[in-house]
Design a protein around this motif. Structure first.
Motif, mmCIF file in Angstrom:
data_model
loop_
_atom_site.group_PDB
_atom_site.id
_atom_site.type_symbol
_atom_site.label_atom_id
_atom_site.label_comp_id
_atom_site.label_asym_id
_atom_site.label_seq_id
_atom_site.Cartn_x
_atom_site.Cartn_y
_atom_site.Cartn_z
ATOM 1 N N TYR A 172 40.311 44.777 39.450
ATOM 2 C CA TYR A 172 41.046 43.666 40.051
ATOM 3 C C TYR A 172 40.436 43.328 41.409
ATOM 4 C CZ TYR A 172 44.835 40.863 41.885
ATOM 5 O OH TYR A 172 45.554 39.838 42.429
ATOM 6 N N TYR A 173 40.080 42.102 41.629
ATOM 7 C CA TYR A 173 39.264 41.673 42.768
ATOM 8 C C TYR A 173 39.896 41.852 44.146
ATOM 9 C CZ TYR A 173 41.953 37.351 43.267
ATOM 10 O OH TYR A 173 42.950 36.447 43.489
ATOM 11 N N ARG A 174 41.189 42.054 44.229
ATOM 12 C CA ARG A 174 41.834 42.177 45.540
ATOM 13 C C ARG A 174 42.176 43.616 45.905
ATOM 14 N NH1 ARG A 174 46.291 37.606 46.269
ATOM 15 N NH2 ARG A 174 45.917 38.157 48.432
ATOM 16 N N ARG A 217 45.558 52.791 49.033
ATOM 17 C CA ARG A 217 45.099 51.681 48.192
ATOM 18 C C ARG A 217 43.910 52.112 47.345
ATOM 19 N NH1 ARG A 217 46.283 46.593 48.942
ATOM 20 N NH2 ARG A 217 44.224 45.840 48.367
ATOM 21 N N ASN A 231 40.767 50.004 46.293
ATOM 22 C CA ASN A 231 40.130 48.724 46.552
ATOM 23 C C ASN A 231 39.120 48.365 45.477
ATOM 24 O OD1 ASN A 231 41.396 47.989 49.067
ATOM 25 N ND2 ASN A 231 40.349 49.764 49.920
ATOM 26 N N PHE A 232 38.870 47.080 45.345
ATOM 27 C CA PHE A 232 37.912 46.582 44.371
ATOM 28 C C PHE A 232 36.553 47.259 44.577
ATOM 29 C CE2 PHE A 232 34.489 43.585 43.324
ATOM 30 C CZ PHE A 232 34.702 43.479 41.963
#
Length: 124
Positions: free
Chosen positions: A27-29, A74, A76-77
């Protein structure tokens, strides 16, 4: 999407009581860990039990149940996380690994699941 880049080539290795490989979120975000609803690993056609899967990044390792309440970390991408499966060690040689991630995105009216399958070799 980047589904075909989820599993990092050449990353399969033995762990004490299991095995691991590096995986990327497509997922890009990027997402907070609590937004990862499930990670499923299939090895040579056999789905590994959810309770044996661990997610490791930033020096922390979580069960999938623990990830549901992790709000301060998180994925991250493009970031490589170690996916650990504690369900017995694999024999040396080639194994077909399928890595699927189901995640929540607030603005999507559905829950996406992305997956990648690769043949990875485990060194003797």
């Amino acid at each position: 999407m980047m589904d075909n880049k989820m599993i990092v080539e050449g990353s399969l290795r033995s762990e004490d009581g299991g095995f691991s490989f590096l995986g990327r979120l497509p997922y890009y975000r990027g997402l907070g860990l609590s937004m990862i609803e499930d990670i499923q690993v299939t090895v040579d056609g056999v789905v590994q039990p959810r309770e044996t899967v661990r997610f490791s990044a930033h020096g922390n390792t979580y069960t999938l149940d623990e990830m549901e309440t992790v709000y301060d970390d998180r994925w991250n991408f493009g970031e490589k996380a170690r996916i650990i499966v504690l369900n017995g060690e694999l024999a040396a040689g080639d194994h077909q690994i399928t890595f699927a991630v189901r995640y929540r995105v607030s603005y999507l009216p559905f829950v996406p699941t992305t997956k990648d399958t690769k043949d990875l070799a485990l060194a003797a």
